[in-house]
Scaffold this motif. Structure first.
Motif, PDB file in Angstrom:
ATOM      1  N   ALA A 755       0.849  -1.189   0.000  1.00  0.00           N
ATOM      2  CA  ALA A 755       0.000   0.000   0.000  1.00  0.00           C
ATOM      3  C   ALA A 755       0.880   1.232   0.000  1.00  0.00           C
ATOM      4  O   ALA A 755       1.913   1.275   0.676  1.00  0.00           O
ATOM      5  CB  ALA A 755      -0.932   0.007   1.206  1.00  0.00           C
ATOM      6  N   ALA A 756       0.474   2.251  -0.778  1.00  0.00           N
ATOM      7  CA  ALA A 756       1.213   3.504  -0.842  1.00  0.00           C
ATOM      8  C   ALA A 756       0.599   4.518   0.091  1.00  0.00           C
ATOM      9  O   ALA A 756      -0.623   4.745   0.081  1.00  0.00           O
ATOM     10  CB  ALA A 756       1.224   4.034  -2.269  1.00  0.00           C
ATOM     11  N   GLY A 757       1.425   5.136   0.926  1.00  0.00           N
ATOM     12  CA  GLY A 757       0.938   6.148   1.841  1.00  0.00           C
ATOM     13  C   GLY A 757       0.801   7.493   1.162  1.00  0.00           C
ATOM     14  O   GLY A 757       1.196   7.686   0.011  1.00  0.00           O
ATOM     15  N   ASP A 758       0.224   8.456   1.891  1.00  0.00           N
ATOM     16  CA  ASP A 758       0.047   9.795   1.341  1.00  0.00           C
ATOM     17  C   ASP A 758       1.373  10.463   1.018  1.00  0.00           C
ATOM     18  O   ASP A 758       1.448  11.343   0.158  1.00  0.00           O
ATOM     19  CB  ASP A 758      -0.736  10.666   2.331  1.00  0.00           C
ATOM     20  N   ASP A 759       2.431  10.060   1.725  1.00  0.00           N
ATOM     21  CA  ASP A 759       3.744  10.665   1.489  1.00  0.00           C
ATOM     22  C   ASP A 759       4.508   9.988   0.367  1.00  0.00           C
ATOM     23  O   ASP A 759       5.668  10.301   0.112  1.00  0.00           O
ATOM     24  CB  ASP A 759       4.573  10.625   2.776  1.00  0.00           C
ATOM     25  N   GLY A 760       3.867   9.031  -0.302  1.00  0.00           N
ATOM     26  CA  GLY A 760       4.515   8.329  -1.404  1.00  0.00           C
ATOM     27  C   GLY A 760       5.288   7.104  -0.983  1.00  0.00           C
ATOM     28  O   GLY A 760       5.721   6.318  -1.824  1.00  0.00           O
ATOM     29  N   GLU A 761       5.493   6.927   0.320  1.00  0.00           N
ATOM     30  CA  GLU A 761       6.193   5.748   0.800  1.00  0.00           C
ATOM     31  C   GLU A 761       5.262   4.547   0.744  1.00  0.00           C
ATOM     32  O   GLU A 761       4.048   4.667   0.942  1.00  0.00           O
ATOM     33  CB  GLU A 761       6.671   5.969   2.231  1.00  0.00           C
ATOM     34  N   ILE A 762       5.836   3.368   0.457  1.00  0.00           N
ATOM     35  CA  ILE A 762       5.005   2.171   0.437  1.00  0.00           C
ATOM     36  C   ILE A 762       5.150   1.429   1.760  1.00  0.00           C
ATOM     37  O   ILE A 762       6.168   1.537   2.453  1.00  0.00           O
ATOM     38  CB  ILE A 762       5.352   1.247  -0.746  1.00  0.00           C
ATOM     39  N   LYS A 763       4.103   0.697   2.094  1.00  0.00           N
ATOM     40  CA  LYS A 763       4.101  -0.098   3.311  1.00  0.00           C
ATOM     41  C   LYS A 763       3.538  -1.465   2.987  1.00  0.00           C
ATOM     42  O   LYS A 763       2.716  -1.623   2.086  1.00  0.00           O
ATOM     43  CB  LYS A 763       3.260   0.573   4.396  1.00  0.00           C
ATOM     44  N   CYS A 764       3.963  -2.457   3.733  1.00  0.00           N
ATOM     45  CA  CYS A 764       3.399  -3.796   3.604  1.00  0.00           C
ATOM     46  C   CYS A 764       2.378  -3.969   4.731  1.00  0.00           C
ATOM     47  O   CYS A 764       2.750  -4.092   5.910  1.00  0.00           O
ATOM     48  CB  CYS A 764       4.494  -4.852   3.677  1.00  0.00           C
ATOM     49  N   VAL A 765       1.100  -3.924   4.383  1.00  0.00           N
ATOM     50  CA  VAL A 765       0.008  -3.973   5.353  1.00  0.00           C
ATOM     51  C   VAL A 765      -0.514  -5.396   5.411  1.00  0.00           C
ATOM     52  O   VAL A 765      -0.853  -5.971   4.372  1.00  0.00           O
ATOM     53  CB  VAL A 765      -1.115  -3.006   4.940  1.00  0.00           C
ATOM     54  N   PRO A 766      -0.618  -5.980   6.636  1.00  0.00           N
ATOM     55  CA  PRO A 766      -1.161  -7.340   6.719  1.00  0.00           C
ATOM     56  C   PRO A 766      -2.548  -7.422   6.101  1.00  0.00           C
ATOM     57  O   PRO A 766      -3.389  -6.542   6.297  1.00  0.00           O
ATOM     58  CB  PRO A 766      -1.199  -7.612   8.223  1.00  0.00           C
ATOM     59  N   SER A 767      -2.815  -8.477   5.389  1.00  0.00           N
ATOM     60  CA  SER A 767      -4.107  -8.682   4.745  1.00  0.00           C
ATOM     61  C   SER A 767      -5.153  -9.070   5.796  1.00  0.00           C
ATOM     62  O   SER A 767      -4.869  -9.810   6.739  1.00  0.00           O
ATOM     63  CB  SER A 767      -3.988  -9.785   3.698  1.00  0.00           C
ATOM     64  N   GLU A 768      -6.404  -8.576   5.610  1.00  0.00           N
ATOM     65  CA  GLU A 768      -7.484  -8.906   6.530  1.00  0.00           C
ATOM     66  C   GLU A 768      -7.792 -10.398   6.501  1.00  0.00           C
ATOM     67  O   GLU A 768      -8.312 -10.946   7.470  1.00  0.00           O
ATOM     68  CB  GLU A 768      -8.740  -8.103   6.175  1.00  0.00           C
ATOM     69  N   GLU A 769      -7.488 -11.038   5.412  1.00  0.00           N
ATOM     70  CA  GLU A 769      -7.735 -12.478   5.317  1.00  0.00           C
ATOM     71  C   GLU A 769      -6.644 -13.290   6.004  1.00  0.00           C
ATOM     72  O   GLU A 769      -6.765 -14.497   6.190  1.00  0.00           O
ATOM     73  CB  GLU A 769      -7.827 -12.911   3.855  1.00  0.00           C
ATOM     74  N   SER A 770      -5.554 -12.643   6.358  1.00  0.00           N
ATOM     75  CA  SER A 770      -4.450 -13.369   6.967  1.00  0.00           C
ATOM     76  C   SER A 770      -4.800 -13.764   8.394  1.00  0.00           C
ATOM     77  O   SER A 770      -5.360 -12.959   9.154  1.00  0.00           O
ATOM     78  CB  SER A 770      -3.198 -12.486   6.972  1.00  0.00           C
ATOM     79  N   PRO A 771      -4.511 -14.994   8.828  1.00  0.00           N
ATOM     80  CA  PRO A 771      -4.761 -15.404  10.226  1.00  0.00           C
ATOM     81  C   PRO A 771      -3.939 -14.594  11.223  1.00  0.00           C
ATOM     82  O   PRO A 771      -4.203 -14.658  12.416  1.00  0.00           O
ATOM     83  CB  PRO A 771      -4.374 -16.888  10.233  1.00  0.00           C
TER      84      PRO A 771
END
Length: 823
Positions: A755-771
């Protein structure tokens, strides 16, 4: 001529009165033999050359007239070996020099069976005599040659046959040591070849100095020389979906490979680069997407093994039609739009004036790739005749588009494909093409304008003996090719389009580091010296193989022979780049005027002079230049006094070739009595007359790293260095992200979403489907990970999402904080 005719008449009278009815031994030598196959046995060795058929004529004498006990045993033999696909095509031609009324053929055979076809005639392609000869009886050979092993025997009796050419084609491995031909001259000998005209003007060095490159090489690196041999895969222009000739859908700008060839040639022209295209490989319509067939000869698959089809120009309609399209677009003559075969989005352009030469295939005589790739001389000749002018226009009715380069632009030079060596065998390949043209074309023309060879110091067996260009007799080998051209095809040019050395010391074609010199230094020194020797031989052009490394750390032959590093390391110049750049800068406006070797000091000196006919000199251009070096490999140097003509008209400058300067390091010299004393070594140096020293240029600017397509916007702009979510082709969220500008793909760990943040940096966000979604590090019971109701409960370790199962006997999972229990 009158005396020759009189002698011929006397000979006929002698025959008519009963004398010499059986003919006499025809005087022949090893030079009378032409290799018609031109492929060595597994890398080449002494016995595989057909010249051994006639190399001991003086030793063997006249075996027919000698009692068996006194017959001489020859020593050398012709043995092409046991490569199965060589047979039944490997053959040799004997040029008797003039027509003879043939009588008999004698031969010496050492061991094993013998099985070959003997043909004779005045037209090499249409023999009037053909006889299958064998030591074993068969339905086609009811009367075999008997008792031939380790002895002389009469193997053929001619009756009423007049011929200038004999050919011997082997059906199977056969060991023939010597042949003796008997007959009577049937006419006066042909006139000698015309004497060469006035000496050819040496080429301008900027056009002589060349390199091999690709469409994606930067112009600011290619312009290290003045001429570029550009490899262009045919499939790049006729890719998937193109039906091929005569309904081709050629794409140039962009091509099927996304390269914009128009833009490349336009940029090269602006940089005053003389580019010639090498059409190589096979297009999609011939390979049907089978990459393993990409380097097969350019005929349909069902003709690859058809021995008649592969020597028929009409079989090469595809490449001849494609060559017309290239010539029509990039030559200097506009053609009717109806003759253009283009993809639907391609502009109908012709006569762009961006090419002066087109080469048809690269190394088609490469035997190492098997029979599907290897083309014998007559195949190359047939292909060239088709690509040259549609086999004299006979192929025009094949389709709506044109066929042949000359049919699009008669001024374009057709370059013979570069063949693999500069030896006698490679010259024979040229001789066979010439003979084919004499008998297959009504104009008798050699179907090309340029003879083209490749030459490396190591031999075909990858000999690990390291040799300098002088020790490898580079000069002498090239002089033989030039001498043949001067005598037999004086209007043609001769090019050497590949030579060079690797810098990796594990390569079998390496520039060996020795004494005070590193591998990079030796490569640079030898390339300069190679250019000097090539120029002195009388060649019209020479190309280094090649601009860039294939693999900066590769040990395979030709992987590190570039003037620069690989594209992955941004074409960083090696020392050899600066050596050649300095050569181009100092000598580019001059022509070779003399070349000598001082026998006392062993110093080579090549002199170059500016020709007033080429235009006025630039403000810093010298009028004369000398290049000096030693041809040894010992690290030695010697003092040498050089007479510098014209030193009174301007300054004398010493140019030392160096890293990080495209003009070298220059210092002023002061002549004494018209001479300068130099310390000459194996590292070439240049002395300029009529100029003052220039300051070093410093290193050339770096090349920006290439931007991957997935790192560009829809308008083609670079996204800039950084990380970007997605693969560049999909708008769906996922775990993949791109590393730009190289375009490498990475994935978020543990199934997380990029996911890309407002500042242009990307982040790896845990998926809601992930246990493990919204869970701290720990171990957690998971019902979703349980594959079936009969399985024990599952638990997962977070954040790694590694899944585990409770023991069967204790299959129930219960949660205790960030730990679990199985009961």
């Amino acid at each position: 001529r009158v005396m020759q005719a009189a002698l011929w008449v006397l000979g006929l009278c002698a025959a008519a009165t009963g004398r010499d009815l059986a003919g006499t031994k025809i005087p022949l030598t090893a030079d009378s033999v032409i290799d018609g196959w031109c492929a060595p046995m597994g890398g080449g060795y002494e016995a595989d050359v057909p010249y051994n058929l006639l190399d001991e004529q003086a030793l063997v004498g006249d075996p027919r007239a000698t009692p068996k006990a006194g017959q001489k045993t020859p020593v050398t033999n012709w043995d092409p070996g046991f490569t199965k696909w060589y047979y039944p095509e490997v053959f040799a031609v004997i040029d008797l020099g003039q027509p003879y009324a043939l009588n008999e053929l004698w031969g010496y055979h050492q061991y094993g069976g013998a099985h070959f076809q003997l043909e004779a005639g005045n037209d090499l392609l249409r023999p009037t005599y053909s006889q299958e000869i064998s030591t074993n009886p068969s339905p086609t050979v009811p009367n075999p040659v008997k008792y031939w092993e380790q002895s002389w025997a009469s193997v053929a009796n001619f009756s009423g046959v007049t011929a200038r050419y004999l050919s011997v084609r082997l059906y199977s491995p056969t060991n023939i040591y010597e042949l003796v031909v008997y007959g009577t001259a049937a006419g006066p000998p042909p006139p000698p070849p015309p004497r060469p005209g006035p000496p050819r003007k040496a080429p301008l060095m900027r056009s002589f100095l060349g390199v091999n490159g690709f469409v994606d090489d930067p112009i600011t690196r290619l312009n290290v020389v003045g001429a570029v041999r550009e490899y262009q895969d045919w499939i790049w222009t006729e890719g998937q979906g193109d039906p091929g000739f005569p309904h081709a859908l050629n794409e140039f700008a962009p091509s099927y490979s996304t390269f914009n060839t128009d833009q490349f040639y336009e940029a090269a022209a602006k940089a005053s680069l003389d580019v010639h295209q090498v059409i190589q490989g096979r297009p999609y319509f011939l390979t049907n997407g089978n990459a393993s067939r990409a380097q097969w000869k350019p005929v349909p698959d069902d003709q690859i093994y058809n021995l008649s089809a592969i020597v028929d120009p009409f079989s090469y309609a595809g490449i001849a039609g494609h060559a017309f399209q290239v010539a029509a677009r990039y030559g200097s003559v506009p053609v009717p739009p109806s003759a253009l075969q283009l993809g639907p989005k391609q502009p109908a352009l012709s006569g762009l004036g961006l090419l002066k030469h087109i080469e048809i295939l690269n190394e088609p005589d490469g035997w190492w790739a098997g029979r599907e790739h290897f083309m014998k001389p007559f195949e190359i000749a047939a292909m060239l005749s088709a690509a040259y002018d549609g086999h004299e226009g006979r192929m025009e009715p094949l389709g709506p588009g044109g066929v042949g380069i000359k049919k699009a632009d008669p001024s374009l030079q057709v370059v013979m494909p570069g063949v693999t060596g500069t030896s006698r065998r490679n010259l024979d390949l040229v001789r066979m093409i010439q003979l084919w043209g004499q008998f297959a074309r009504t104009d008798g023309k050699f179907p090309a304008d340029v003879l083209n060879f490749h030459g490396y110091s190591t031999d075909l067996t990858a000999n690990k003996v390291d040799m300098t260009p002088e020790q490898a007799h580079m000069l002498e080998g090239l002089q033989e090719l030039v001498a043949w051209r001067n005598t037999h095809e004086p209007t043609m040019e001769v090019w050497l389009t590949e030579f060079g050395w690797d810098t990796d010391q594990r390569s079998t074609d390496r520039a060996l580091a020795y004494g005070p010199y590193s591998a990079d230094q030796v490569q640079a020194m030898w390339l300069v010296r190679g250019f000097m020797l090539a120029s002195a031989s009388g060649l019209d052009r020479a190309h280094i193989y090649m601009l860039r490394n294939v693999n900066d750390h590769g040990e395979t032959k030709y992987e590190t022979c570039g003037l620069t590093t690989s594209p992955g390391t941004q074409w960083t110049p090696k020392l050899s780049f600066y050596y050649i750049a300095t050569l181009t800068h100092t000598l580019g406006h001059m022509r070779l005027t003399s070349f000598e070797l001082d026998n006392s000091t062993h110093v080579y000196t090549a002199r170059f002079d500016a020709d007033p006919a080429d235009g006025p000199l630039g403000p810093s251009a010298a009028s004369t230049a000398y290049v000096l070096w030693l041809g040894s490999m010992t690290g030695q140097s010697t003092s040498h006094a050089l007479a510098v003509d014209g030193s009174s008209k301007g300054g004398v400058t010493l140019v030392t070739l160096a890293m990080n300067s495209t003009v070298g390091n220059q210092t002023a010299l002061t002549p004494a009595n018209g001479r300068v004393t130099l310390k000459v070594s194996e590292d070439p140096q240049i002395v300029l007359v009529g100029s003052t020293p220039e300051p070093p240029t410093g290193p050339v600017p770096p090349i920006d790293a290439p931007v991957a397509e997935v790192c560009k916007t829809t308008s083609g702009e670079s996204l800039g260095p950084g990380l970007y979510c997605g693969d560049g082709n999909s708008t769906l969220p996922g775990s993949v992200f791109r590393v730009c500008p190289v375009g490498a793909m990475e994935s978020c760990p543990n199934g997380a979403t990029c996911a890309a943040g407002d500042d242009g940096e990307i982040k790896c966000v845990p998926s809601e489907e992930s246990p493990c979604y919204n869970k701290p590090p720990g171990v957690f019971c998971s019902t979703t990970a349980k594959p079936g109701k009969d399985w024990p409960d599952a638990y997962v370790a977070c954040p790694s999402v590694a899944t585990f199962f409770c023991p069967v006997a204790n299959g129930t999972c219960s949660q205790h904080g960030t730990r679990v229990a199985c009961t």
